[in-house]
Scaffold this motif. Structure first.
Motif, mmCIF file in Angstrom:
data_model
loop_
_atom_site.group_PDB
_atom_site.id
_atom_site.type_symbol
_atom_site.label_atom_id
_atom_site.label_comp_id
_atom_site.label_asym_id
_atom_site.label_seq_id
_atom_site.Cartn_x
_atom_site.Cartn_y
_atom_site.Cartn_z
ATOM 1 N N LYS A 1 -32.137 4.587 28.361
ATOM 2 C CA LYS A 1 -31.927 6.093 28.722
ATOM 3 C C LYS A 1 -30.420 6.200 29.600
ATOM 4 O O LYS A 1 -29.737 7.217 29.172
ATOM 5 C CB LYS A 1 -33.105 6.425 29.736
ATOM 6 N N VAL A 2 -30.258 5.438 30.443
ATOM 7 C CA VAL A 2 -29.052 5.375 31.141
ATOM 8 C C VAL A 2 -27.828 5.216 30.381
ATOM 9 O O VAL A 2 -26.772 6.050 30.092
ATOM 10 C CB VAL A 2 -29.104 4.369 32.388
ATOM 11 N N LEU A 3 -27.941 4.166 29.419
ATOM 12 C CA LEU A 3 -26.652 3.825 28.402
ATOM 13 C C LEU A 3 -26.626 5.043 27.427
ATOM 14 O O LEU A 3 -25.494 5.557 27.141
ATOM 15 C CB LEU A 3 -27.093 2.683 27.633
ATOM 16 N N TRP A 4 -27.595 6.000 26.937
ATOM 17 C CA TRP A 4 -27.257 6.937 26.308
ATOM 18 C C TRP A 4 -26.773 8.057 26.809
ATOM 19 O O TRP A 4 -25.941 8.906 26.209
ATOM 20 C CB TRP A 4 -28.666 7.335 25.559
ATOM 21 N N GLU A 5 -27.273 8.286 28.152
ATOM 22 C CA GLU A 5 -26.826 9.415 28.975
ATOM 23 C C GLU A 5 -25.343 9.111 29.062
ATOM 24 O O GLU A 5 -24.249 10.169 28.963
ATOM 25 C CB GLU A 5 -27.338 9.665 30.023
ATOM 26 N N GLU A 6 -24.739 8.102 29.433
ATOM 27 C CA GLU A 6 -23.394 7.709 29.713
ATOM 28 C C GLU A 6 -22.402 7.815 28.338
ATOM 29 O O GLU A 6 -21.335 8.257 28.253
ATOM 30 C CB GLU A 6 -23.180 6.464 30.221
ATOM 31 N N MET A 7 -23.276 7.206 27.221
ATOM 32 C CA MET A 7 -22.346 7.314 25.992
ATOM 33 C C MET A 7 -22.112 8.703 25.165
ATOM 34 O O MET A 7 -21.255 8.787 24.507
ATOM 35 C CB MET A 7 -23.221 6.287 24.908
ATOM 36 N N ARG A 8 -23.132 9.534 25.921
ATOM 37 C CA ARG A 8 -22.947 10.930 24.981
ATOM 38 C C ARG A 8 -21.821 11.674 25.115
ATOM 39 O O ARG A 8 -21.385 12.374 24.190
ATOM 40 C CB ARG A 8 -24.334 11.697 25.521
ATOM 41 N N VAL B 1 -27.987 2.103 36.146
ATOM 42 C CA VAL B 1 -29.233 1.406 35.710
ATOM 43 C C VAL B 1 -29.941 0.658 36.654
ATOM 44 O O VAL B 1 -31.406 0.873 36.695
ATOM 45 C CB VAL B 1 -28.774 0.291 34.742
ATOM 46 N N MET B 2 -29.294 0.121 37.502
ATOM 47 C CA MET B 2 -30.060 -0.375 38.665
ATOM 48 C C MET B 2 -30.763 0.608 39.629
ATOM 49 O O MET B 2 -32.071 0.212 39.925
ATOM 50 C CB MET B 2 -29.084 -1.223 39.903
ATOM 51 N N LEU B 3 -30.054 1.655 39.856
ATOM 52 C CA LEU B 3 -30.955 2.846 40.625
ATOM 53 C C LEU B 3 -32.100 3.174 39.872
ATOM 54 O O LEU B 3 -33.074 3.635 40.544
ATOM 55 C CB LEU B 3 -29.943 4.069 41.112
ATOM 56 N N ARG B 4 -31.839 3.482 38.640
ATOM 57 C CA ARG B 4 -32.964 4.021 37.831
ATOM 58 C C ARG B 4 -34.126 2.951 37.736
ATOM 59 O O ARG B 4 -35.359 3.354 37.907
ATOM 60 C CB ARG B 4 -32.484 4.149 36.504
ATOM 61 N N ARG B 5 -34.007 1.626 37.748
ATOM 62 C CA ARG B 5 -34.698 0.770 37.867
ATOM 63 C C ARG B 5 -35.681 0.677 39.113
ATOM 64 O O ARG B 5 -36.760 0.598 39.239
ATOM 65 C CB ARG B 5 -34.226 -0.560 37.697
ATOM 66 N N GLU B 6 -34.758 0.956 40.397
ATOM 67 C CA GLU B 6 -35.339 1.000 41.483
ATOM 68 C C GLU B 6 -36.231 2.263 41.774
ATOM 69 O O GLU B 6 -37.347 2.215 42.129
ATOM 70 C CB GLU B 6 -34.150 1.061 42.729
ATOM 71 N N LEU C 1 -45.958 -6.693 30.114
ATOM 72 C CA LEU C 1 -45.444 -6.084 29.041
ATOM 73 C C LEU C 1 -44.966 -4.648 29.335
ATOM 74 O O LEU C 1 -43.738 -3.940 28.906
ATOM 75 C CB LEU C 1 -46.082 -6.359 27.711
ATOM 76 N N LYS C 2 -45.955 -3.886 29.707
ATOM 77 C CA LYS C 2 -45.527 -2.481 30.057
ATOM 78 C C LYS C 2 -44.358 -2.232 31.176
ATOM 79 O O LYS C 2 -43.507 -1.448 31.048
ATOM 80 C CB LYS C 2 -46.569 -1.841 30.804
ATOM 81 N N ARG C 3 -44.047 -3.288 32.121
ATOM 82 C CA ARG C 3 -43.109 -3.180 33.023
ATOM 83 C C ARG C 3 -41.777 -3.659 32.319
ATOM 84 O O ARG C 3 -40.512 -2.901 32.461
ATOM 85 C CB ARG C 3 -43.295 -4.400 34.046
ATOM 86 N N LEU C 4 -41.811 -4.725 31.428
ATOM 87 C CA LEU C 4 -40.635 -4.911 30.708
ATOM 88 C C LEU C 4 -40.158 -3.784 29.710
ATOM 89 O O LEU C 4 -38.959 -3.612 29.620
ATOM 90 C CB LEU C 4 -40.988 -6.094 29.813
ATOM 91 N N LEU C 5 -41.212 -3.010 29.137
ATOM 92 C CA LEU C 5 -41.039 -1.988 28.255
ATOM 93 C C LEU C 5 -40.460 -0.977 28.835
ATOM 94 O O LEU C 5 -39.310 -0.206 28.695
ATOM 95 C CB LEU C 5 -42.122 -1.407 27.452
ATOM 96 N N GLN C 6 -40.869 -0.604 30.256
ATOM 97 C CA GLN C 6 -40.153 0.516 31.067
ATOM 98 C C GLN C 6 -38.784 0.173 31.716
ATOM 99 O O GLN C 6 -37.968 0.916 31.319
ATOM 100 C CB GLN C 6 -41.305 0.704 32.291
#
Length: 98
Positions: free
Chosen positions: A49-56, A71-76, A37-42
């Motif tokens: 976070k990535v979407l907000w940065e892009e939409m800002r 998003v993929m890079l941030r996940r990695e 669950l922690k992994r899914l939340l993260q």
């Protein structure tokens, strides 16, 4: 009489030990579930976070391929951080054990 009492005490101890083993298995299962669950939340927080940065800064035009790549890079990066923490925890357990 004493032998009977001793057998009863041994039987009670065996039952308690079996109960502890059952509880231990349940605790391990719950810990694994919490970890997942922690992994899914993260992961969800990373995507947000990535979407907000892009939409800002770009309300009009959004490059979805670029966002997906970010998003993929941030996940990695998050996955690698998690692996590092797990290895550090494992090393600490081994250090404490020996």
């Amino acid at each position: 009489q004493n032998e009977k009492e001793l057998q009863d005490v041994v039987k009670q101890q065996e039952e308690k030990l079996l109960q502890l083993i059952d509880k231990s298995g349940e605790v391990m299962r719950l810990k694994a579930e919490v970890s997942e669950l922690k992994r899914l939340l993260q992961r969800a927080e990373t995507e947000a976070k990535v979407l907000w940065e892009e939409m800002r800064g770009k309300e009009d035009q959004v490059d979805t391929a670029y966002i997906q790549e970010r998003v993929m890079l941030r996940r990695e990066v998050d996955k690698l951080r998690l692996l590092l923490v797990e290895k550090e925890d494992e090393n600490m357990r081994l250090t404490d054990k020996y």
